[in-house]
Write an enzyme that holds these catalytic residues in place. Structure first.
Site, short mmCIF file in Angstrom:
data_model
loop_
_atom_site.label_atom_id
_atom_site.label_comp_id
_atom_site.label_asym_id
_atom_site.label_seq_id
_atom_site.Cartn_x
_atom_site.Cartn_y
_atom_site.Cartn_z
N TYR A 35 0.91 -1.16 0.01
CA TYR A 35 0.04 -0.11 -0.13
C TYR A 35 0.89 1.21 0.14
O TYR A 35 2.05 1.25 0.71
CB TYR A 35 -0.88 0.10 1.25
CG TYR A 35 -1.47 1.32 1.62
CD1 TYR A 35 -2.56 1.77 0.80
CD2 TYR A 35 -1.03 2.29 2.42
CE1 TYR A 35 -3.36 3.17 0.91
CE2 TYR A 35 -1.50 3.44 2.64
CZ TYR A 35 -2.79 3.91 1.97
OH TYR A 35 -3.36 5.00 2.26
N GLY A 82 11.15 -2.48 -2.41
CA GLY A 82 10.99 -3.23 -3.45
C GLY A 82 11.83 -2.68 -4.60
O GLY A 82 12.15 -1.26 -4.83
N ALA A 136 9.65 2.69 1.24
CA ALA A 136 8.63 3.14 1.86
C ALA A 136 8.34 2.95 3.47
O ALA A 136 8.27 2.08 3.69
CB ALA A 136 7.27 2.63 1.12
N CYS A 139 2.86 -7.51 1.70
CA CYS A 139 4.06 -8.32 1.36
C CYS A 139 3.86 -9.88 1.71
O CYS A 139 4.69 -10.71 1.78
CB CYS A 139 5.36 -7.94 1.95
SG CYS A 139 5.53 -6.10 1.77
#
Length: 208
Positions: free
Chosen positions: A77, A144, A157, A173
């Site tokens: 998200y 990522g 993030a 994840c």
């Protein structure tokens, strides 16, 4: 070798397709020697992104737009209150080692959290950075990576003060047994500017 990295900070949320197009264009320019390295700090409007190993069963409810992306990893998200750091670095000039780069990204997050006296930890077999809370472990940061022609795309993030209920539409994840947290959830009133400063200082320490 000293690598001069440019920093860009976006004050308003950036639409995911726009960010992706800009990131890919910059990475291509870096690969061709037409541009220098860049770290871009931004927020996105509420979205879910699916990495290359995403399992569709982990999308519980598509409450927000879902984007399939070329980065590694599963469902993530992004939204307001989460600081995204996209790193476009030339690993040919640094260390052309993907594993080492991922460890450096993890260390970047761990060092950043240490600025706020939060102990971020790696977990074997689980991507991201975790915080131990009694018997519970919660994820506070995700990462990522995609590497094209030895130039990095995507990045990290960090949950600063997002609406944590927004994570409930996915299995973040692919990990069902653990929750998510943020600096605000841990009782730390940090502004984005505070976090940006910590990210910059920690980045310099890890990446030079």
């Amino acid at each position: 070798m000293e690598c001069q990295v440019e920093w860009k900070v976006s004050g308003q949320p950036v639409a995911y397709p726009d960010a992706l197009a800009e990131m890919e264009a910059r990475a291509a320019a870096i690969a061709e020697g037409r541009a220098g390295e860049l770290v871009w700090l931004l927020e996105h409007p509420p979205i879910y992104t699916a990495g290359t190993s995403a399992n569709d069963a982990d999308l519980i409810e598509a409450r927000f737009p879902v984007y399939r992306t070329g980065r590694g990893g599963q469902f993530t998200y992004h939204g307001p209150g989460q600081r995204v750091g996209y790193a476009m670095l030339d690993l040919r000039r640094r260390t052309p080692d993907v594993r080492a780069y991922v460890r450096d990204l993890e260390q970047w997050l761990i060092e950043t959290l240490a600025h706020f006296e939060v102990k971020g930890e790696r977990r074997e077999g689980r991507v991201g950075i975790w915080v131990q809370r009694g018997t519970q472990e919660d994820k506070i940061a995700a990462l990522g990576v995609r590497i094209r022609r030895w130039v990095t795309l995507h990045g990290v993030a960090l949950n600063v003060s997002p609406d944590l209920t927004h994570f409930s539409g996915i299995v973040p994840c692919g990990v069902r047994a653990h929750g998510v947290t943020s600096l605000a959830d841990l009782g730390i009133a940090a502004t984005m500017a505070d976090v940006d400063m910590a990210l910059k200082q920690s980045f310099t320490k890890i990446f030079g």
